[in-house]
Design an enzyme around this catalytic site. Structure first.
Site, PDB file in Angstrom:
ATOM      1  N   SER A  63       0.720  -1.291  -0.019  1.00  0.00           N
ATOM      2  CA  SER A  63      -0.008   0.264   0.045  1.00  0.00           C
ATOM      3  C   SER A  63       0.661   1.142   0.209  1.00  0.00           C
ATOM      4  O   SER A  63       0.123   2.425  -0.137  1.00  0.00           O
ATOM      5  CB  SER A  63      -0.892   0.027   1.141  1.00  0.00           C
ATOM      6  OG  SER A  63      -2.150  -0.476   0.928  1.00  0.00           O
ATOM      7  N   LYS A  66       0.397   3.279  -2.791  1.00  0.00           N
ATOM      8  CA  LYS A  66      -0.858   4.338  -2.978  1.00  0.00           C
ATOM      9  C   LYS A  66      -0.382   6.005  -3.125  1.00  0.00           C
ATOM     10  O   LYS A  66      -1.133   6.564  -3.614  1.00  0.00           O
ATOM     11  CB  LYS A  66      -1.834   3.642  -1.850  1.00  0.00           C
ATOM     12  CG  LYS A  66      -2.592   2.387  -2.254  1.00  0.00           C
ATOM     13  CD  LYS A  66      -3.532   1.977  -1.168  1.00  0.00           C
ATOM     14  CE  LYS A  66      -4.064   0.696  -1.434  1.00  0.00           C
ATOM     15  NZ  LYS A  66      -4.204  -0.354  -0.379  1.00  0.00           N
ATOM     16  N   TYR A 188      -4.496  -2.089 -10.324  1.00  0.00           N
ATOM     17  CA  TYR A 188      -4.327  -2.014  -8.928  1.00  0.00           C
ATOM     18  C   TYR A 188      -3.162  -3.080  -8.408  1.00  0.00           C
ATOM     19  O   TYR A 188      -2.406  -2.806  -7.590  1.00  0.00           O
ATOM     20  CB  TYR A 188      -5.768  -2.050  -8.149  1.00  0.00           C
ATOM     21  CG  TYR A 188      -5.544  -2.056  -6.705  1.00  0.00           C
ATOM     22  CD1 TYR A 188      -5.305  -1.323  -5.969  1.00  0.00           C
ATOM     23  CD2 TYR A 188      -5.697  -3.473  -6.023  1.00  0.00           C
ATOM     24  CE1 TYR A 188      -5.335  -1.146  -4.538  1.00  0.00           C
ATOM     25  CE2 TYR A 188      -5.313  -3.583  -4.760  1.00  0.00           C
ATOM     26  CZ  TYR A 188      -5.420  -2.414  -3.802  1.00  0.00           C
ATOM     27  OH  TYR A 188      -5.243  -2.396  -2.535  1.00  0.00           O
ATOM     28  N   TYR A 240      -3.757   2.984   8.129  1.00  0.00           N
ATOM     29  CA  TYR A 240      -5.274   2.203   8.452  1.00  0.00           C
ATOM     30  C   TYR A 240      -5.776   2.808   9.688  1.00  0.00           C
ATOM     31  O   TYR A 240      -5.670   4.257   9.888  1.00  0.00           O
ATOM     32  CB  TYR A 240      -4.761   0.782   8.984  1.00  0.00           C
ATOM     33  CG  TYR A 240      -3.974   0.268   7.762  1.00  0.00           C
ATOM     34  CD1 TYR A 240      -4.292   0.199   6.606  1.00  0.00           C
ATOM     35  CD2 TYR A 240      -2.578  -0.381   8.247  1.00  0.00           C
ATOM     36  CE1 TYR A 240      -3.374  -0.317   5.634  1.00  0.00           C
ATOM     37  CE2 TYR A 240      -1.617  -0.919   7.152  1.00  0.00           C
ATOM     38  CZ  TYR A 240      -2.282  -1.037   6.005  1.00  0.00           C
ATOM     39  OH  TYR A 240      -1.194  -1.325   4.962  1.00  0.00           O
ATOM     40  N   VAL A 258       1.039  -3.761   4.137  1.00  0.00           N
ATOM     41  CA  VAL A 258       0.987  -4.841   4.562  1.00  0.00           C
ATOM     42  C   VAL A 258       2.205  -6.022   4.555  1.00  0.00           C
ATOM     43  O   VAL A 258       2.454  -7.011   4.872  1.00  0.00           O
ATOM     44  CB  VAL A 258      -0.324  -5.856   4.444  1.00  0.00           C
ATOM     45  CG1 VAL A 258      -1.345  -5.117   4.983  1.00  0.00           C
ATOM     46  CG2 VAL A 258      -0.304  -6.106   2.879  1.00  0.00           C
TER      47      VAL A 258
END
Ligand code: GLU
Length: 304
Positions: A63, A66, A188, A240, A258
């Site tokens: 992530s 992102k 993605y 998160y 992660v």
């Protein structure tokens, strides 16, 4: 500032902790990583570098990428981008579908999976070849001309990616995905599959510490105002539903993944990356969080 001795002290303290957290296993490939790996790397805006442990071993940044896909999409679309997604912490798990129903397909922020899927959709709509052009963008900001997507990680995630498939179709049902969900998901999974070492990751995020310009050659990546806003998003939404805890204990904007990586920036000073694959119950690197808390405690430097 004597960064070397501060990093050494923080590294030694963290290394001696008994707990190391648990590997993410829902992506089969991540379950095969050596849980004892631990590396840190810090680069200052003046270009000084300090690395310890496994800081040159590549890992799955997941992530963390992102932030980079948001950066490219924001550069293309400007403020119009916020019609498609919001800038609020979600307070829910990164792959939760709950708030999509409440907010009619508008993701809470670009760093939860739903937000990142919308960003991928935006890039596909605005670029001739989003796969290639996003990779070229990351190659440029990381000074890694040979960087590639990792097919085995993307395939591994795809094999079990049922929640993301559900999420993308759910957002499409509200009209906030323009392209075919299958194409958005393929892109993605590629975006999440990038691998970097702590050294490469700290360098890649250097421009967030340097007012939007690369540390290596001063080239502008995004305007100062967009840098400020993405740093604000990293602070409020980068961890998160533990973003409050990270701001409280570490006090820097950052993003975790992660794969056990965390990158954080101290604007006008440094970018730092840490990797230890074991995660805490909220999905953030257990030792990575502890290391960064030590780092800002001993340096007495944070944005607050
Ligand atoms: N590719 C992962 C997923 O979609 C990213 C998770 C993360 O690092 O937060 O589940």
């Amino acid at each position: 500032m004597d960064y070397l001795s501060i990093i050494e002290k923080s590294y030694r303290y963290t290394e001696n902790l008994k707990d190391r957290g648990l590997l993410a296993t829902y992506i089969p490939e991540l379950a095969n990583v050596d849980p004892t790996k631990f590396g840190v790397h810090l680069i200052t805006v003046d270009g000084d570098k300090y690395g310890l442990g496994d800081h040159q071993v590549k890992f799955s940044i997941q992530s963390i990428s992102k932030v980079l896909s948001l950066t490219l999409a924001y550069r293309i679309l400007g403020e119009k981008i916020w019609k498609r997604l919001d800038v609020e912490p979600s307070g829910t798990k990164f792959d939760s579908l709950i708030l999509l129903e409440t907010f009619q397909g508008i993701p809470r922020n670009p760093f939860v999976n739903s937000g990142a899927l919308v960003i991928c959709d935006i890039l596909i709509s605005h670029l001739d070849n989003a796969h290639d052009e996003f990779l070229d963008f990351v190659r440029d900001i990381s000074d890694l001309p040979d960087l590639k997507y990792s097919d085995h990680i993307a395939d591994s995630e795809k094999s079990m990616g049922y929640r993301n498939v559900a999420m993308c179709n759910f957002i499409k049902s509200f009209g906030n995905i323009e392209n075919e969900p299958e194409d958005v998901l393929d892109f993605y999974f590629d975006v999440c599959s990038l691998e970097m070492s702590c050294e490469q990751l700290a360098r890649t995020f250097g421009f967030f510490a340097n007012g939007g310009c690369k540390i290596s050659d001063g080239k502008r990546v995004i305007p100062k105002s967009q840098t400020k806003r993405i740093n604000a998003l990293m602070l409020t939404c980068g961890f998160y539903d533990e973003s409050g805890e990270f701001a409280f204990k570490v006090g820097l904007p950052g993003k975790s993944g992660v794969g056990g990586g965390i990158v954080a920036v101290y604007p006008n000073n440094y970018s730092v990356a840490v990797w230890s694959p074991g995660l805490n119950p909220k999905g953030n690197s257990y030792m990575g969080m502890k290391f960064l808390e030590e780092l800002t405690t001993h340096s007495e430097l944070s944005i607050f």
